[in-house]
Design an enzyme around this catalytic site. Sequence first.
Site, mmCIF file in Angstrom:
data_model
loop_
_atom_site.group_PDB
_atom_site.id
_atom_site.type_symbol
_atom_site.label_atom_id
_atom_site.label_comp_id
_atom_site.label_asym_id
_atom_site.label_seq_id
_atom_site.Cartn_x
_atom_site.Cartn_y
_atom_site.Cartn_z
ATOM 1 C CD GLU A 100 14.322 82.689 77.739
ATOM 2 O OE1 GLU A 100 15.192 83.508 77.426
ATOM 3 O OE2 GLU A 100 14.507 81.456 77.724
ATOM 4 C CE LYS A 101 16.163 77.675 73.769
ATOM 5 N NZ LYS A 101 16.874 76.849 72.847
ATOM 6 N N GLY A 143 37.451 69.639 82.810
ATOM 7 C CA GLY A 143 37.639 71.066 82.521
ATOM 8 C C GLY A 143 37.837 71.873 83.791
ATOM 9 N N GLY A 187 38.134 75.064 84.287
ATOM 10 C CA GLY A 187 37.856 76.487 84.070
ATOM 11 C C GLY A 187 36.930 76.998 85.170
ATOM 12 C CB VAL A 216 38.671 63.468 78.922
ATOM 13 C CG1 VAL A 216 37.542 62.460 79.019
ATOM 14 C CG2 VAL A 216 38.939 64.097 80.293
ATOM 15 C CB ILE A 260 35.347 71.305 78.154
ATOM 16 C CG1 ILE A 260 34.248 70.875 77.199
ATOM 17 C CG2 ILE A 260 35.733 70.146 79.065
ATOM 18 C CD1 ILE A 260 34.773 70.027 76.097
ATOM 19 C CG ASP A 277 27.292 83.942 76.965
ATOM 20 O OD1 ASP A 277 27.782 84.986 77.429
ATOM 21 O OD2 ASP A 277 27.161 82.889 77.625
ATOM 22 C CG HIS A 327 41.507 101.568 108.031
ATOM 23 N ND1 HIS A 327 42.452 100.649 107.618
ATOM 24 C CD2 HIS A 327 41.592 101.631 109.384
ATOM 25 C CE1 HIS A 327 43.092 100.179 108.690
ATOM 26 N NE2 HIS A 327 42.586 100.766 109.769
HETATM 27 P P1 NAI Z 1 36.071 77.676 80.558
HETATM 28 O O1 NAI Z 1 36.411 78.106 79.197
HETATM 29 O O2 NAI Z 1 36.157 78.629 81.685
HETATM 30 O O3 NAI Z 1 36.982 76.420 80.966
HETATM 31 C C1 NAI Z 1 37.023 75.244 80.226
HETATM 32 C C2 NAI Z 1 38.273 74.453 80.600
HETATM 33 O O4 NAI Z 1 38.160 73.165 80.045
HETATM 34 C C3 NAI Z 1 39.544 75.065 80.063
HETATM 35 O O5 NAI Z 1 40.496 75.166 81.104
HETATM 36 C C4 NAI Z 1 39.992 74.073 79.001
HETATM 37 O O6 NAI Z 1 41.391 73.987 78.857
HETATM 38 C C5 NAI Z 1 39.414 72.782 79.518
HETATM 39 N N1 NAI Z 1 39.158 71.763 78.492
HETATM 40 C C6 NAI Z 1 38.681 71.939 77.249
HETATM 41 N N2 NAI Z 1 38.536 70.739 76.630
HETATM 42 C C7 NAI Z 1 38.923 69.792 77.512
HETATM 43 C C8 NAI Z 1 38.984 68.368 77.484
HETATM 44 N N3 NAI Z 1 38.602 67.682 76.414
HETATM 45 N N4 NAI Z 1 39.461 67.724 78.587
HETATM 46 C C9 NAI Z 1 39.840 68.423 79.700
HETATM 47 N N5 NAI Z 1 39.784 69.756 79.768
HETATM 48 C C10 NAI Z 1 39.335 70.436 78.708
HETATM 49 O O7 NAI Z 1 34.596 77.060 80.441
HETATM 50 P P2 NAI Z 1 33.511 76.704 81.524
HETATM 51 O O8 NAI Z 1 34.122 76.517 82.863
HETATM 52 O O9 NAI Z 1 32.727 75.586 80.937
HETATM 53 O O10 NAI Z 1 32.628 78.016 81.594
HETATM 54 C C11 NAI Z 1 31.872 78.402 80.444
HETATM 55 C C12 NAI Z 1 31.636 79.879 80.396
HETATM 56 O O11 NAI Z 1 30.842 80.300 81.464
HETATM 57 C C13 NAI Z 1 32.919 80.642 80.433
HETATM 58 O O12 NAI Z 1 32.975 81.453 79.315
HETATM 59 C C14 NAI Z 1 32.862 81.435 81.682
HETATM 60 O O13 NAI Z 1 33.345 82.733 81.481
HETATM 61 C C15 NAI Z 1 31.378 81.461 82.042
HETATM 62 N N6 NAI Z 1 31.243 81.387 83.501
HETATM 63 C C16 NAI Z 1 31.631 82.439 84.263
HETATM 64 C C17 NAI Z 1 31.569 82.373 85.632
HETATM 65 C C18 NAI Z 1 32.063 83.506 86.435
HETATM 66 O O14 NAI Z 1 32.285 84.575 85.899
HETATM 67 N N7 NAI Z 1 32.293 83.341 87.730
HETATM 68 C C19 NAI Z 1 31.043 81.195 86.312
HETATM 69 C C20 NAI Z 1 30.702 80.145 85.415
HETATM 70 C C21 NAI Z 1 30.781 80.266 84.075
#
Ligand code: NAI
Length: 454
Positions: free
Chosen positions: A31-32, A180, A182, A237, A265, A306, A439
């Site tokens: 692990e780095k 983003g 997400g 953006v 993103i 990942d 319940h």
């Molecule tokens: P994400 O893939 O969930 O969301 C990225 C969002 O950014 C998307 O809605 C996309 O349409 C938008 N986007 C892309 N390019 C853009 C731009 N130029 N301008 C504006 N919007 C743009 O990625 P996120 O949130 O960075 O998460 C990364 C990874 O980490 C995901 O694969 C996620 O599954 C994982 N993760 C999981 C969590 C959980 O399970 N609770 C919590 C945090 C992360």
Amino acid sequence: MFDLIVLGGGPAGYLAGERAGEAGLKTCVIEKMFIGGVCLNEGCIPSKALLYSAKIFDNAAHGEKYGVHVKEISLDHAFVVARKQKVIDTLVGGIRAKLKKLGVTVVEGDGVIQHRTPQGFAVKVGEELYEGRQLLIATGSDPVMPPIEGLREGFDAGFVLTNREVLKLEQVPAEFVVIGGGVIGLEMASYFNSAGAHVTVIEMLDHIAGNTDAEIGKLLQKNYAAKGITFELSAKVVKVGRDCVEFERDGKRISVKADKVLCSIGRRAHTAGIGLENLGVYTERGAVKTDEQMRTNVAGVYAAGDVNGVSMLAHTAYREAEVAVNNILGKKDRMSYEAVPAVIYTNPEVASVGRTEEQLKKDGVNFKAVKLTMKFSGRYVAENEGGDGIMKLLVDADKETVLGVHMIGNYSSEIIISAVIMIEKKMRLSEIKKVIFPHPTVSEIIREAVFAVE
Ligand code: NAI
């Protein structure tokens, strides 16, 4: 000579180390940065520590709804950030201790795959060469940084943050802009909203929360808009300035003021610089290609987490790591992605498993849908004054098995597992009806929905 060398010590890597150690394999985990990887150190766990403080704060702020009057409340961000480190240290310490107890060697450093050896593979860490019969690549992912004007400069200047820096922020910015909408973006928007920032989420699509059920995504947005978050959707953006972010919508350019910017993103598999080319490990769109046994194209080389780009979630990584180790041990095991739960730890929480209505319609599946308000659960009503949560159950109309469950409402993260088991085990509704749910719990909403299927 090790039986197994694991490159990367995140959820896939450390769990593979544990499982291999338990099975008696002479194992080495390289692990780095930090054992525990992004999940424990810069992702899942620290963000949950922050979000829990925000939840307590929000509950106190709205205590009057429940007859609790709190005169003065404040959220001590510096304290929250410090406590987060304590949580990390406890968990990372636990993993280290477990690996040690199992006799797994942990090597700290940047590992680079070198070449084949008569019995396996060689990996170099600094000047040391480590040899293993089998190799598991578990190097994770990195945040995507698109070529947007000013983004890289903003990052270098500390104005633009990724999941790493945002969790270390010492002060709450007055204007917090999230690029983003997400999972990472929404969870951090949620925390900084509670912590007092004015948050703007800029999302390229016309909806937040990615592939989440569309109605649930809208409900989440409505909840957060009511709490003061500004959502800019269908917004591209185009520039990050010194104190602003500029986006385009319908041909118009709009500028939003920012004190800090989170770039969330998406993430990309970490495959660069780890020596994949030295063995000819095949990659597809930047991720290591794996089959259902987590094998790569090179015999004896596996990949989990990942880095294979399939489902970038820690819990997927755990299972993939186990599948890889089982196959290394000669026990047949296959990875199934049919019932991978997804959770967004906002307040209210969102959780889902299986396919959405939108996906089923697209796939032409004959399905029945039940939608219930969470108010069908007694505990939900008792604990969510004014709550507008819903749950959707999607069922195969012919086989009477569950195809998807989608929920918004607190505890969703904890109760979704029951639906995961129903899907994974292909349980029929007649079988689920005989299961006793505790319940009163919010989980009973799933039982209610099962009985409501026509
Ligand atoms: P994400 O893939 O969930 O969301 C990225 C969002 O950014 C998307 O809605 C996309 O349409 C938008 N986007 C892309 N390019 C853009 C731009 N130029 N301008 C504006 N919007 C743009 O990625 P996120 O949130 O960075 O998460 C990364 C990874 O980490 C995901 O694969 C996620 O599954 C994982 N993760 C999981 C969590 C959980 O399970 N609770 C919590 C945090 C992360």
